[in-house]
Design an enzyme around this catalytic site. Structure first.
Site, short mmCIF file in Angstrom:
data_model
loop_
_atom_site.label_atom_id
_atom_site.label_comp_id
_atom_site.label_asym_id
_atom_site.label_seq_id
_atom_site.Cartn_x
_atom_site.Cartn_y
_atom_site.Cartn_z
CE1 TYR A 144 -3.92 -2.20 0.42
CE2 TYR A 144 -2.52 -3.37 1.97
CZ TYR A 144 -3.66 -3.32 1.19
OH TYR A 144 -4.53 -4.39 1.18
CG ASN A 161 -10.88 -3.50 -7.79
OD1 ASN A 161 -11.49 -3.10 -8.77
ND2 ASN A 161 -10.04 -4.53 -7.84
CB CYS A 209 -7.61 -5.13 -5.40
SG CYS A 209 -9.00 -6.27 -5.45
CG HIS A 210 -5.31 -10.80 -6.38
ND1 HIS A 210 -6.03 -10.36 -7.47
CD2 HIS A 210 -4.28 -11.53 -6.87
CE1 HIS A 210 -5.46 -10.81 -8.57
NE2 HIS A 210 -4.39 -11.51 -8.24
CD GLU A 223 -1.96 -13.22 -10.01
OE1 GLU A 223 -1.04 -12.44 -9.70
OE2 GLU A 223 -3.09 -12.83 -10.38
#
Length: 173
Positions: free
Chosen positions: A97, A120, A128-129, A155
């Site tokens: 952040y 979001n 946003c993850h 991912e």
């Protein structure tokens, strides 16, 4: 504005997709924080979502790392700037952040970035993850921390075999 929606299965539970004539307006998970009331989603109609569902299937199969979909995001100017930054975070990577706040020109705005991130409306597509706390801690996620953990693991290549799901992905409910 003409809104339509459909619900499709995913490895992370049902996803509700909402679109306007301008593009994808929402992608909501079950029990998602800040999920709008269903009566705002418009009429059920799977036809406008063919490409979004195809791209989501390719993403869950590990074949797509960046979405190419028209988006119709509504939010404050600050929220929209944060969401645009989220789109620049590469697949398999994370940002804090604080890093996003610094990129916005205000390194002290990490809390505001977190609040915008939590609002979001198009999770997964606007990733946003991929935003984590300082020191790598998993903090807040509108879809729940378990889903965030699973998406990040997927991912990074350390996640479950979501590719098994891809063959069945996209069946409207």
């Amino acid at each position: 504005m003409n809104r339509r929606h459909t619900v499709t299965d995913s490895p992370y539970g049902p996803l509700t997709l909402v679109a306007t004539d301008a593009g994808l307006r929402g992608l909501y998970m079950t029990d998602q924080r800040h999920r709008p009331p269903e009566e705002t989603f418009g009429d059920p109609d799977p036809r406008p979502f063919t490409e979004a569902i195809r791209q989501l299937g390719a993403y869950f199969a590990g074949e797509l790392t960046a979405f190419q979909l028209p988006l119709d995001l509504t939010g404050t100017p600050f929220q929209r700037r944060v969401w645009e930054l989220l789109l620049t975070i590469p697949y398999g990577e994370t940002r804090t952040y604080g890093e996003l706040a610094a990129l916005l020109g205000n390194p002290h705005a990490s809390r505001a970035v977190g609040l915008a991130n939590g609002r979001n409306p198009v999770g997964i597509v606007v990733p946003c993850h991929r935003v984590i706390g300082t020191g790598g801690g998993l903090t807040g996620y509108g879809g729940g921390l378990d889903r965030k953990r699973r998406l990040l693991a997927f991912e990074s290549g350390a996640g479950e075999a979501d590719t098994l799901f891809a063959a069945d992905f996209g069946r409207p409910r």
